[in-house]
Write a protein that holds these residues in place. Structure first.
Motif, short mmCIF file in Angstrom:
data_model
loop_
_atom_site.label_atom_id
_atom_site.label_comp_id
_atom_site.label_asym_id
_atom_site.label_seq_id
_atom_site.Cartn_x
_atom_site.Cartn_y
_atom_site.Cartn_z
N SER A 23 0.85 -1.19 0.00
CA SER A 23 0.00 0.00 0.00
C SER A 23 0.88 1.23 0.00
O SER A 23 1.94 1.26 0.63
N ASP A 142 2.00 -1.30 -6.16
CA ASP A 142 1.44 -0.43 -5.12
C ASP A 142 1.93 1.00 -5.29
O ASP A 142 1.14 1.95 -5.27
N VAL A 152 -4.68 6.85 -1.85
CA VAL A 152 -4.09 5.63 -1.30
C VAL A 152 -4.55 4.45 -2.14
O VAL A 152 -5.72 4.36 -2.51
N THR A 153 -3.63 3.54 -2.43
CA THR A 153 -4.02 2.27 -3.03
C THR A 153 -3.47 1.13 -2.17
O THR A 153 -2.42 1.24 -1.56
N VAL A 154 -4.23 0.04 -2.14
CA VAL A 154 -3.77 -1.23 -1.55
C VAL A 154 -3.82 -2.24 -2.68
O VAL A 154 -4.84 -2.37 -3.36
N THR A 155 -2.72 -2.94 -2.91
CA THR A 155 -2.62 -3.76 -4.11
C THR A 155 -2.08 -5.16 -3.82
O THR A 155 -1.41 -5.40 -2.81
N ARG A 165 -8.98 1.34 -2.72
CA ARG A 165 -8.51 2.71 -2.91
C ARG A 165 -9.12 3.58 -1.83
O ARG A 165 -10.23 3.33 -1.35
N ALA A 205 -4.58 -1.77 6.59
CA ALA A 205 -4.71 -0.90 5.42
C ALA A 205 -5.99 -1.20 4.66
O ALA A 205 -6.70 -0.28 4.21
N TYR A 210 -4.97 3.41 7.78
CA TYR A 210 -3.69 3.55 7.09
C TYR A 210 -2.56 3.96 8.03
O TYR A 210 -1.43 3.48 7.91
#
Length: 287
Positions: A23, A142, A152-155, A165, A205, A210
């Motif tokens: 993230s 990420d 914000v991204t979590v991948t 997102r 996350a 976060y």
């Protein structure tokens, strides 16, 4: 047949080296790329103020876009950046994103929901280029997605998928030491040993917590990558979250500006540069 685009830096919430899931969040410093298409098939790159820097990433980004959407064009590509290189602030992801979008701009392509490429697919091209030239261990989707999309991204970096997102409005403090740390040189085996701890950060996350995820991640990766915990400890109690960014050596903290200024006083005692900025809700863009 010229194109120009910019992409922001990013800071780490969760480093993907341990689990494959990561993230990141966009930070308000930018890299700008300019692409001039040529009739030949050769692609040559330059990085402003860094004549000896490795240009393979930005050159490969141009090549991949042309292979997918062009007609065999060559190009001259140049990047200039406010983001320190090899500092954990996603300079490579920002350079790749800016170059991909600038090449699309030069080809008169629309990128976005109604375009030839989605923004996420444009980020994936940059990630592919980074893997092919060997500047990343995880693929850094990420980092690339946060820079390309903003917020914000979590991948899942093993599948190049965005899992979640979010939007944040943070003041951000960054300390960048004088030394540099290249992501491709990170000790992956040591990072994998902290996976059970980092899984907790990933779950936080995904739940939108976060700041807590950052702090858990930061302490775990300081241990795994042998960076000092003192900068994080100096920040705790004054900020909402603090982490080693990427594979270092930079540290990032987020929270209210009053608390960040107290931490800035402490971090300014260390060698290097300390600076206040903000998060970014918008990502990469053509100019």
């Amino acid at each position: 047949m010229d194109g120009r685009a910019s992409a922001p830096a990013a800071g780490t919430i969760v480093n993907a080296l341990a689990t494959g899931r990561g993230s990141a969040f966009a930070i308000d410093r930018e890299t700008t790329a300019t692409v001039e298409l040529t009739s030949g098939g050769d692609v040559t790159g330059t990085i402003a103020n860094a004549p000896d820097a490795d240009t393979r990433l930005i050159e490969r980004c141009v090549e991949l876009v042309v292979e997918r959407c062009g007609d065999g064009q060559g190009a001259r590509v140049e990047t200039e950046s406010e983001i320190p290189m090899a500092a954990g602030l996603k300079s490579s992801s920002a350079a790749a994103n800016a170059t991909v979008l600038a090449t699309c701009d030069a080809l008169d392509m629309t990128v976005g929901e109604d375009g030839t490429l989605s923004l996420a697919d444009a980020a994936r091209l940059g990630v592919r280029a980074a893997r092919e030239v060997g500047v990343t261990v995880t693929g850094a989707f990420d980092d690339a997605s946060a820079s390309m999309l903003g917020g914000v991204t979590v991948t899942d970096n093993t599948a190049d998928e965005v899992l979640a997102r979010g939007t944040v409005d943070w003041d951000v403090l960054v300390w960048t030491p004088d030394e540099r740390a290249f992501s491709a040189d990170a000790d992956v085996t040591r990072c994998e040993r902290v996976a059970p701890v980092v899984e907790v950060a990933v779950e936080r996350a995904l739940a939108g917590e976060y700041e807590r995820a950052m702090t858990v991640n930061g302490l775990a990766f300081c241990a795994a990558l042998d960076f000092p915990t003192a900068p994080a400890m100096a920040a705790l109690g004054h900020v909402s979250g603090v982490s080693l960014s990427g594979t270092g050596p930079s540290y990032v903290a987020v929270g209210e500006r009053k608390g960040l200024k107290k931490v800035q006083e402490a971090w300014s005692e260390y060698d290097g540069n300390t600076w206040l900025t903000t998060s970014r809700t918008d990502g990469a863009r053509t100019e």
